[in-house]
Scaffold this active site. Structure first.
Site, PDB file in Angstrom:
ATOM      1  N   ASP A 218     -40.478  99.479  19.344  1.00 44.42           N
ATOM      2  CA  ASP A 218     -40.886 100.368  20.009  1.00 44.42           C
ATOM      3  C   ASP A 218     -40.717  99.834  21.468  1.00 44.42           C
ATOM      4  O   ASP A 218     -40.983  98.613  21.307  1.00 44.42           O
ATOM      5  CB  ASP A 218     -41.701 101.667  20.247  1.00 44.42           C
ATOM      6  CG  ASP A 218     -41.914 102.693  20.961  1.00 44.42           C
ATOM      7  OD1 ASP A 218     -40.719 103.277  20.664  1.00 44.42           O
ATOM      8  OD2 ASP A 218     -43.264 102.403  21.434  1.00 44.42           O
TER       9      ASP A 218
ATOM     10  N   ASP B  35     -41.666 101.002  25.450  1.00 49.75           N
ATOM     11  CA  ASP B  35     -42.695 101.070  25.641  1.00 49.75           C
ATOM     12  C   ASP B  35     -44.655 101.641  24.882  1.00 49.75           C
ATOM     13  O   ASP B  35     -44.259 102.092  24.290  1.00 49.75           O
ATOM     14  CB  ASP B  35     -43.472 102.678  26.910  1.00 49.75           C
ATOM     15  CG  ASP B  35     -41.904 102.821  27.506  1.00 49.75           C
ATOM     16  OD1 ASP B  35     -41.712 101.368  28.619  1.00 49.75           O
ATOM     17  OD2 ASP B  35     -41.321 103.797  27.627  1.00 49.75           O
TER      18      ASP B  35
ATOM     19  N   ASP C 171     -45.915 101.947  18.181  1.00 50.51           N
ATOM     20  CA  ASP C 171     -47.661 102.300  18.877  1.00 50.51           C
ATOM     21  C   ASP C 171     -48.048 103.956  18.886  1.00 50.51           C
ATOM     22  O   ASP C 171     -49.364 104.315  19.270  1.00 50.51           O
ATOM     23  CB  ASP C 171     -48.230 101.497  19.915  1.00 50.51           C
ATOM     24  CG  ASP C 171     -47.361 102.641  21.329  1.00 50.51           C
ATOM     25  OD1 ASP C 171     -45.431 102.591  20.991  1.00 50.51           O
ATOM     26  OD2 ASP C 171     -47.413 103.226  22.986  1.00 50.51           O
TER      27      ASP C 171
END
Length: 181
Positions: free
Chosen positions: A6, A8, A125
């Site tokens: 991922d 960000d 995240d």
């Protein structure tokens, strides 16, 4: 191994108002060197990232391209490289299978790099990162950066097994240390 990241919250700091310009790209400490170490160990690195700021009209495709170009340059300056970047600009209310937790971008990455799910790992995240990987049977790693610390305490049992590391640097070290199969 195909390492799916991922963006960000894993590579760069996440922002509530979206990372809209190159000036807003703030790398998470250790993330650029982690990519370089993964590259040096022979892994293919691919970003798979929801970027609904475009679909919401907060930024343009051109803005997104500029942010991703900056991300690539910063990583290259540390001796690493991103082999591909897949983004989904769908807003949440008009999501296609490409938008995580849908597995579309992950499927595209597997196809492009001729990898099977057992030859891949997803590092994210958020629960949606892990959900997209779980649908395909891809190994899942959660990092505590970005939203990860909050996600860890509420991780649904259906997403397990999930390995958790403090950040991308720690996850990369663990992957590099694994015996080659």
């Amino acid at each position: 191994m195909l390492v799916l990241l991922d963006r960000d919250g894993v590579l760069n700091e996440d922002r509530q108002d979206f990372v809209k310009t190159p000036a807003e790209v703030v790398m998470i400490p250790g993330s650029t060197s982690a990519v370089a170490r993964l590259n040096a160990a022979g892994h293919t690195i691919v970003v798979v990232s929801n970027q609904s700021g475009v679909g919401r009209g907060v930024m343009t495709d051109h803005d997104l391209e500029a942010v991703n170009s900056t991300l690539k340059r910063v990583i290259e300056a540390s001796g690493g490289r991103l082999d591909a970047i897949f983004t989904c600009t769908d807003p949440p209310w008009a999501a296609t299978e490409r938008r995580k937790p849908g597995p579309g971008m992950l499927k595209e990455a597997l196809k492009k790099f001729h990898a099977t799910p057992v030859e891949a790992v997803m590092i994210g995240d958020s629960a949606r990162d892990l959900e997209a990987a779980a649908v395909l049977g891809i190994r899942r790693i959660l990092v505590r950066t970005g939203k990860g610390r909050n996600v860890e305490s509420n991780l649904p049992n259906a997403l397990h097994p999930v390995t958790v590391y403090d950040d991308l640097a720690a996850a990369a070290e663990a992957l590099i240390a694994e015996p080659k199969s």
